[in-house]
Design a protein around this motif. Structure first.
Motif, PDB file in Angstrom:
ATOM      1  N   UNK A 149      -7.206 -20.767 -17.007  1.00  0.00           N
ATOM      2  CA  UNK A 149      -6.425 -20.301 -15.964  1.00  0.00           C
ATOM      3  C   UNK A 149      -6.774 -18.937 -15.687  1.00  0.00           C
ATOM      4  N   UNK A 150      -6.528 -18.357 -14.488  1.00  0.00           N
ATOM      5  CA  UNK A 150      -6.489 -17.157 -14.063  1.00  0.00           C
ATOM      6  C   UNK A 150      -5.804 -16.026 -14.835  1.00  0.00           C
ATOM      7  N   UNK A 151      -6.373 -14.807 -14.871  1.00  0.00           N
ATOM      8  CA  UNK A 151      -5.793 -13.628 -15.797  1.00  0.00           C
ATOM      9  C   UNK A 151      -4.654 -13.087 -14.813  1.00  0.00           C
ATOM     10  N   UNK A 152      -4.057 -12.109 -15.560  1.00  0.00           N
ATOM     11  CA  UNK A 152      -2.857 -11.531 -14.988  1.00  0.00           C
ATOM     12  C   UNK A 152      -3.379 -10.046 -14.925  1.00  0.00           C
ATOM     13  N   UNK A 153      -3.070  -9.521 -13.744  1.00  0.00           N
ATOM     14  CA  UNK A 153      -3.378  -8.040 -13.570  1.00  0.00           C
ATOM     15  C   UNK A 153      -2.145  -7.178 -13.822  1.00  0.00           C
ATOM     16  N   UNK A 154      -1.622  -6.680 -14.795  1.00  0.00           N
ATOM     17  CA  UNK A 154      -0.510  -5.765 -14.734  1.00  0.00           C
ATOM     18  C   UNK A 154      -0.374  -4.674 -13.725  1.00  0.00           C
ATOM     19  N   UNK A 155       0.842  -4.678 -13.007  1.00  0.00           N
ATOM     20  CA  UNK A 155       0.989  -3.572 -11.915  1.00  0.00           C
ATOM     21  C   UNK A 155       2.487  -2.968 -12.230  1.00  0.00           C
ATOM     22  N   UNK A 156       2.662  -2.061 -11.331  1.00  0.00           N
ATOM     23  CA  UNK A 156       3.993  -1.382 -11.331  1.00  0.00           C
ATOM     24  C   UNK A 156       3.921  -0.421 -12.573  1.00  0.00           C
ATOM     25  N   UNK A 157       3.000   0.223 -12.928  1.00  0.00           N
ATOM     26  CA  UNK A 157       3.063   1.156 -13.835  1.00  0.00           C
ATOM     27  C   UNK A 157       1.937   2.271 -13.844  1.00  0.00           C
ATOM     28  N   UNK A 158       1.885   3.525 -14.276  1.00  0.00           N
ATOM     29  CA  UNK A 158       0.974   4.392 -14.283  1.00  0.00           C
ATOM     30  C   UNK A 158       0.984   5.418 -13.363  1.00  0.00           C
ATOM     31  N   UNK A 159       1.536   5.067 -12.289  1.00  0.00           N
ATOM     32  CA  UNK A 159       1.119   5.931 -11.037  1.00  0.00           C
ATOM     33  C   UNK A 159       2.524   6.842 -10.755  1.00  0.00           C
ATOM     34  N   UNK A 160       3.546   6.615 -11.104  1.00  0.00           N
ATOM     35  CA  UNK A 160       4.792   7.052 -10.742  1.00  0.00           C
ATOM     36  C   UNK A 160       5.679   7.152 -11.997  1.00  0.00           C
ATOM     37  N   UNK A 161       6.412   8.324 -12.387  1.00  0.00           N
ATOM     38  CA  UNK A 161       7.432   8.312 -13.389  1.00  0.00           C
ATOM     39  C   UNK A 161       8.996   7.662 -12.771  1.00  0.00           C
ATOM     40  N   UNK A 208       0.683  -1.120   0.152  1.00  0.00           N
ATOM     41  CA  UNK A 208       0.130   0.037  -0.050  1.00  0.00           C
ATOM     42  C   UNK A 208       0.766   1.143   0.206  1.00  0.00           C
ATOM     43  N   UNK A 209       0.660   2.150  -0.933  1.00  0.00           N
ATOM     44  CA  UNK A 209       1.290   3.246  -0.934  1.00  0.00           C
ATOM     45  C   UNK A 209       0.295   4.427  -1.387  1.00  0.00           C
ATOM     46  N   UNK A 210      -0.088   5.111  -0.429  1.00  0.00           N
ATOM     47  CA  UNK A 210      -0.973   6.249  -0.450  1.00  0.00           C
ATOM     48  C   UNK A 210      -0.671   7.698  -0.523  1.00  0.00           C
ATOM     49  N   UNK A 211       0.919   7.726  -0.047  1.00  0.00           N
ATOM     50  CA  UNK A 211       1.780   9.017   0.030  1.00  0.00           C
ATOM     51  C   UNK A 211       1.676   9.695  -1.585  1.00  0.00           C
ATOM     52  N   UNK A 212       2.153  10.891  -1.409  1.00  0.00           N
ATOM     53  CA  UNK A 212       1.959  11.929  -2.605  1.00  0.00           C
ATOM     54  C   UNK A 212       3.430  11.517  -3.275  1.00  0.00           C
ATOM     55  N   UNK A 213       4.337  11.151  -2.642  1.00  0.00           N
ATOM     56  CA  UNK A 213       5.707  10.941  -3.345  1.00  0.00           C
ATOM     57  C   UNK A 213       6.104   9.650  -2.694  1.00  0.00           C
ATOM     58  N   UNK A 214       6.906   8.973  -3.820  1.00  0.00           N
ATOM     59  CA  UNK A 214       7.778   7.612  -3.347  1.00  0.00           C
ATOM     60  C   UNK A 214       9.342   8.139  -2.948  1.00  0.00           C
ATOM     61  N   UNK A 215       9.419   8.560  -1.634  1.00  0.00           N
ATOM     62  CA  UNK A 215      10.548   9.292  -1.371  1.00  0.00           C
ATOM     63  C   UNK A 215      10.822   9.692  -0.013  1.00  0.00           C
ATOM     64  N   UNK A 216      12.002   9.692   0.635  1.00  0.00           N
ATOM     65  CA  UNK A 216      12.101  10.179   2.035  1.00  0.00           C
ATOM     66  C   UNK A 216      11.727  11.530   2.252  1.00  0.00           C
ATOM     67  N   UNK A 217      11.723  12.229   1.018  1.00  0.00           N
ATOM     68  CA  UNK A 217      11.224  13.686   1.366  1.00  0.00           C
ATOM     69  C   UNK A 217       9.996  14.006   0.898  1.00  0.00           C
ATOM     70  N   UNK A 218       9.173  15.085   1.582  1.00  0.00           N
ATOM     71  CA  UNK A 218       7.852  15.360   1.144  1.00  0.00           C
ATOM     72  C   UNK A 218       8.178  16.642  -0.033  1.00  0.00           C
ATOM     73  N   UNK A 228       9.798  11.313  -6.952  1.00  0.00           N
ATOM     74  CA  UNK A 228       8.695  11.234  -8.136  1.00  0.00           C
ATOM     75  C   UNK A 228       7.298  11.224  -7.333  1.00  0.00           C
ATOM     76  N   UNK A 229       6.597  12.142  -7.874  1.00  0.00           N
ATOM     77  CA  UNK A 229       5.187  12.522  -7.511  1.00  0.00           C
ATOM     78  C   UNK A 229       4.125  11.566  -8.042  1.00  0.00           C
ATOM     79  N   UNK A 230       3.191  11.527  -7.607  1.00  0.00           N
ATOM     80  CA  UNK A 230       1.949  10.767  -7.952  1.00  0.00           C
ATOM     81  C   UNK A 230       1.649  11.561  -9.443  1.00  0.00           C
ATOM     82  N   UNK A 231       1.257  10.583 -10.296  1.00  0.00           N
ATOM     83  CA  UNK A 231       0.613  10.976 -11.721  1.00  0.00           C
ATOM     84  C   UNK A 231      -1.144  11.074 -11.534  1.00  0.00           C
ATOM     85  N   UNK A 232      -1.516  10.467 -10.567  1.00  0.00           N
ATOM     86  CA  UNK A 232      -2.839  10.307 -10.347  1.00  0.00           C
ATOM     87  C   UNK A 232      -3.375  10.395  -9.033  1.00  0.00           C
ATOM     88  N   UNK A 233      -4.351  10.764  -8.421  1.00  0.00           N
ATOM     89  CA  UNK A 233      -4.822  10.756  -7.324  1.00  0.00           C
ATOM     90  C   UNK A 233      -4.846   9.332  -6.698  1.00  0.00           C
TER      91      UNK A 233
END
Length: 415
Positions: free
Chosen positions: A316-328, A122-132, A136-141
């Motif tokens: 067989x079950x489907x694949x959900x692509x993750x780790x894209x679209x939210x941060x540059x 779970x990552x609800x923060x505005x940036x994936x960084x130790x600093x505010x 990298x900042x969110x590209x969508x809410x």
């Protein structure tokens, strides 16, 4: 600084300057357990196969690519990312089939499985960084406020990079009764941020813990760890298998492609759904993240091989692509991971789900989310780059005959 302070080892003085967001280093019995791990050797955790964990090639060339104006434009959406509008209303009703996934963006997924609720990375923060103020900042809410998700049975962490382990999010969850499952060493971060030790389960690869009737198993991954400039490799990284009475799912975390996916599939699969990383790849770090083509290959390996064709996909079950679209996090265009996944899935007959952030879906449904919603806001014609950009690096064992025409390596070395 006093004279006594000056005598302290430089490492100790630097550690004293680290803010809480950097987390904590394993110590004491936690460190002793790490040293006893069969995956820890020569003072560091080891990958299942060799992997370069630092960018290869010319740093100057990487900087040119990363900061070139036209490339920067393509790495972000040209307009607001369309979020699913009725997430909370949809989640208020239990899944009809007993299994439902909701992609919240990047690698954050809410899995409702056999009456239990598990939240991955779970990552609800505005940036994936130790600093505010930087990073990298969110590209969508976020699709929904964290507090509105409701009670959770478990929170699963794949590793300690900032785009997977977010201090503000963990601090908010620490005030709930949820239990955490994480790889070895990561518990030091969690405890520093307020999670009680008795609610933290730290697992080595192939360890399993039972939480609320679910089996959570840490499985191997090909990646690395660390939240500071000096990476000690003292926290483990993992993919995860979650098994309920009726369903089982797989979350890749971050990983490069390796043959071990077949072993995980043989031991724990096939899966009712897989959640596979397909973004933030680059030819500069080809061993520690997967391209879309490699992500589809991993999904097929986990499910026991390619389907007999599109008509056999429901077996067989489907694949959900993750780790894209939210941060540059990498030089590729923003929409390229999605386009590459679509192309690779079409070439193999693999079933994929393409939900908007916040859109719940049930993997066993005959009609999965499939609309290419990202194309309306793509910052450039990513499809012109064949949905994968650069070719896979030499030595990457991907069956290109099964995945035609896509590909490029992945990971962001800083997160």
């Amino acid at each position: 600084m006093t004279g006594a302070d000056a005598l302290l080892p430089l490492r100790s003085r630097l550690r004293s300057l680290r803010t809480a967001a950097f987390g904590a280093d394993p110590a004491g019995e936690r460190m002793e357990r790490i040293r006893r791990s069969p995956n820890f050797a020569n003072g560091v955790f080891q990958n299942p196969v060799g992997a370069r964990t630092r960018p290869s090639g010319s740093t100057l060339e990487l900087a040119k690519v990363y900061f070139r104006k036209e490339e920067r434009r393509r790495r972000a959406p040209a307009g607001p990312v369309p979020l699913h509008a009725t997430t909370l209303t949809d989640l208020a009703e239990p899944p009809a089939t007993g299994l439902r996934l909701t992609w919240m963006g990047h690698s954050s997924v809410l899995a409702e499985i056999d009456g239990r609720r598990v939240l991955f990375d779970p990552v609800w923060g505005e940036r994936c960084s130790p600093f505010s103020f930087a990073g990298p900042k969110r590209l969508h809410p976020v699709p929904v406020p964290l507090a509105s998700i409701g009670p959770l049975d478990a929170v699963v962490i794949s590793h300690d990079h900032y785009d997977h382990l977010d201090m503000p999010t963990i601090r908010a969850l620490a005030g709930t009764r949820t239990v955490f499952a994480a790889p070895l060493g990561v518990g030091a971060h969690l405890e520093r941020w307020g999670v009680p030790a008795d609610r933290v389960h730290e697992l080595d690869w192939n360890d399993t813990v039972k939480i609320s009737g679910l089996g959570l198993t840490a499985t191997p991954a090909r990646h690395f760890c660390g939240r500071g400039l000096r990476n000690q490799q003292h926290t483990l990284w993992a993919s995860w298998v979650v098994t309920g009475p009726e369903h089982r799912v797989y979350h890749s975390g971050d990983t490069g492609y390796f043959e071990g996916f077949k072993d995980i599939g043989a031991e724990h699969g096939p899966f009712d759904a897989t959640m596979i990383q397909i973004g933030a790849y680059s030819e500069y770090w080809p061993d520690i993240h997967m391209t879309p083509a490699e992500g589809i290959q991993a999904h097929l390996d986990l499910q026991g091989g390619p389907s007999a064709g599109p008509s056999a996909g429901l077996s067989s079950g489907p694949m959900l692509p993750i780790h894209w679209g939210t941060f540059n996090l990498a030089p590729h265009p923003w929409s390229e991971p999605a386009e590459g996944t679509v192309k690779a899935a079409a070439a193999t007959g693999a079933r994929i789900a393409l939900p908007r952030p916040g859109e719940p879906f049930e993997p066993s449904a005959r009609a999965l989310p499939s609309a290419p919603w990202w194309r309306a806001v793509a910052g450039g014609p990513a499809a012109d780059r064949t949905g994968g950009g650069m070719p896979a690096a030499p030595g990457r064992k991907v069956d290109s005959s099964r995945i035609a025409g896509t590909g490029e390596p992945e990971t962001a070395p800083a997160v």
